[in-house]
Design a protein around this motif. Structure first.
Motif, short mmCIF file in Angstrom:
data_model
loop_
_atom_site.label_atom_id
_atom_site.label_comp_id
_atom_site.label_asym_id
_atom_site.label_seq_id
_atom_site.Cartn_x
_atom_site.Cartn_y
_atom_site.Cartn_z
N VAL A 5 1.05 -1.07 0.00
CA VAL A 5 -0.02 -0.11 -0.03
C VAL A 5 1.43 1.19 -0.35
CG1 VAL A 5 -1.23 1.61 1.57
CG2 VAL A 5 -2.17 -1.48 1.78
N ASP A 6 1.39 2.09 -1.28
CA ASP A 6 1.31 2.96 -1.54
C ASP A 6 0.95 4.27 -0.02
OD1 ASP A 6 4.12 1.58 -2.19
OD2 ASP A 6 2.68 2.46 -4.19
N LEU A 7 1.06 5.00 0.55
CA LEU A 7 0.71 6.10 0.77
C LEU A 7 1.61 7.45 0.40
CD1 LEU A 7 -1.54 6.28 3.57
CD2 LEU A 7 0.51 7.76 3.36
N LEU A 8 0.80 8.33 -0.05
CA LEU A 8 1.46 9.72 -0.80
C LEU A 8 1.14 10.83 0.07
CD1 LEU A 8 3.66 11.07 -2.11
CD2 LEU A 8 1.82 11.46 -3.89
N ARG A 9 1.76 11.72 0.63
CA ARG A 9 1.12 12.31 1.59
C ARG A 9 1.75 13.90 1.23
NH1 ARG A 9 2.68 13.02 8.05
NH2 ARG A 9 2.27 15.26 7.13
N ARG A 10 1.08 14.84 0.38
CA ARG A 10 0.48 15.96 -0.21
C ARG A 10 -0.44 17.27 0.29
NH1 ARG A 10 0.43 13.44 -6.18
NH2 ARG A 10 -1.65 15.06 -6.23
N ALA A 11 -0.62 16.56 1.40
CA ALA A 11 -1.51 18.26 2.20
C ALA A 11 -0.42 18.41 3.55
CB ALA A 11 -2.59 17.36 2.90
N THR A 12 -0.71 19.58 4.11
CA THR A 12 0.87 20.27 4.60
C THR A 12 -0.84 20.87 5.75
OG1 THR A 12 0.49 22.32 3.79
CG2 THR A 12 1.90 20.70 3.14
N GLY A 13 0.40 20.84 7.14
CA GLY A 13 -0.17 21.45 8.40
C GLY A 13 -0.94 20.66 8.83
N ARG A 14 -1.13 19.36 9.14
CA ARG A 14 -1.66 18.25 10.37
C ARG A 14 -0.69 17.29 9.51
NH1 ARG A 14 -6.20 17.39 12.58
NH2 ARG A 14 -7.00 19.79 12.15
N LYS A 15 -0.91 16.67 11.55
CA LYS A 15 -0.61 15.61 11.52
C LYS A 15 -1.28 14.48 11.55
CE LYS A 15 1.70 13.33 15.51
NZ LYS A 15 2.25 12.45 14.36
N ILE A 16 -0.94 13.38 10.52
CA ILE A 16 -1.76 12.76 9.97
C ILE A 16 -1.05 11.12 10.15
CG2 ILE A 16 -2.36 12.02 7.19
CD1 ILE A 16 -1.67 14.56 6.44
N PRO A 17 -1.85 10.43 10.63
CA PRO A 17 -1.46 8.86 11.16
C PRO A 17 -0.81 7.79 9.93
CG PRO A 17 -3.40 9.02 11.09
CD PRO A 17 -3.25 10.70 10.74
N SER A 18 -0.18 8.74 9.24
CA SER A 18 0.04 8.09 7.36
C SER A 18 0.92 6.43 8.24
CB SER A 18 1.79 8.03 7.31
OG SER A 18 1.24 10.05 6.50
N ARG A 19 1.55 5.66 8.52
CA ARG A 19 1.56 4.65 9.24
C ARG A 19 0.42 3.93 9.64
NH1 ARG A 19 5.79 5.39 12.50
NH2 ARG A 19 7.08 6.31 11.51
N ARG A 20 -0.33 4.23 10.16
CA ARG A 20 -1.68 4.36 10.26
C ARG A 20 -2.82 3.98 9.93
NH1 ARG A 20 -5.64 2.49 13.58
NH2 ARG A 20 -7.63 3.28 13.44
N LEU A 21 -2.73 4.57 8.50
CA LEU A 21 -3.34 4.50 7.79
C LEU A 21 -3.59 3.56 6.64
CD1 LEU A 21 -4.92 8.10 6.44
CD2 LEU A 21 -6.38 6.34 7.46
N LYS A 22 -1.64 3.46 6.13
CA LYS A 22 -1.09 2.28 5.73
C LYS A 22 -1.54 0.74 6.00
CE LYS A 22 2.87 1.26 3.63
NZ LYS A 22 4.22 2.36 3.00
#
Length: 151
Positions: A5-22
């Motif tokens: 599952v590839d997760l790409l973050r292009r949003a800024t300014g907010r703490k996003i739980p990327s690892r958890r979402l993946k």
């Protein structure tokens, strides 16, 4: 074999739980018996989401989630399910409106996007909308049972 599952973050300014979402996305693919599929999740802001929604759905406003299924003409060894694109800005606003946590809203939108990629579409008819909602609720319950979602 679990595909990426590839997760790409292009949003800024907010703490996003990327690892958890993946991780949640990988579990959702397993629950859907599509652990052989590859999925891309892209997190963007409202401005970029509005451009995508206008271009692909002819609706000139930001939406919360868009799904783009992979083309059917890919080579057979390619197991790309598609892309789920989530507006982090919209998720934050909706979480506040619905008195949910940001994490709950992000997972809800991820479920919605993946269910679309599995072929469900609430915009086709009222019957299809009911079927899709049932599928989403089932997946959310399964995530709760696994301790990955608290509602």
């Amino acid at each position: 074999m679990m595909m990426p599952v590839d997760l790409l973050r292009r949003a800024t300014g907010r703490k996003i739980p990327s690892r958890r979402l993946k991780r949640v996305a990988q579990v959702l693919l397993r629950l859907a018996r599509r652990e052989d599929a590859e999925l891309s999740v892209v997190l963007i802001g409202n401005a970029e989401m509005q451009r995508l929604n206008a271009r692909f759905r002819h609706k000139d406003y930001p939406t919360d989630v868009l799904s783009f299924p992979a083309a059917n003409n890919l080579p057979t060894e390619a197991r790309l399910l598609g892309d789920v694109i989530i507006s982090v800005d919209k998720a934050a606003a909706q979480a506040k409106e619905q008195r949910r946590t940001f994490d709950q809203e992000m997972v809800t939108l991820l479920i919605h996007g993946i269910v679309h990629l599995l072929g469900y579409d609430h915009e086709r008819s009222a019957r299809e909308a009911r079927i899709m909602t049932r599928m989403e609720k089932k997946m959310a319950r399964q995530l709760c049972d696994l301790g990955l979602l608290k509602v």
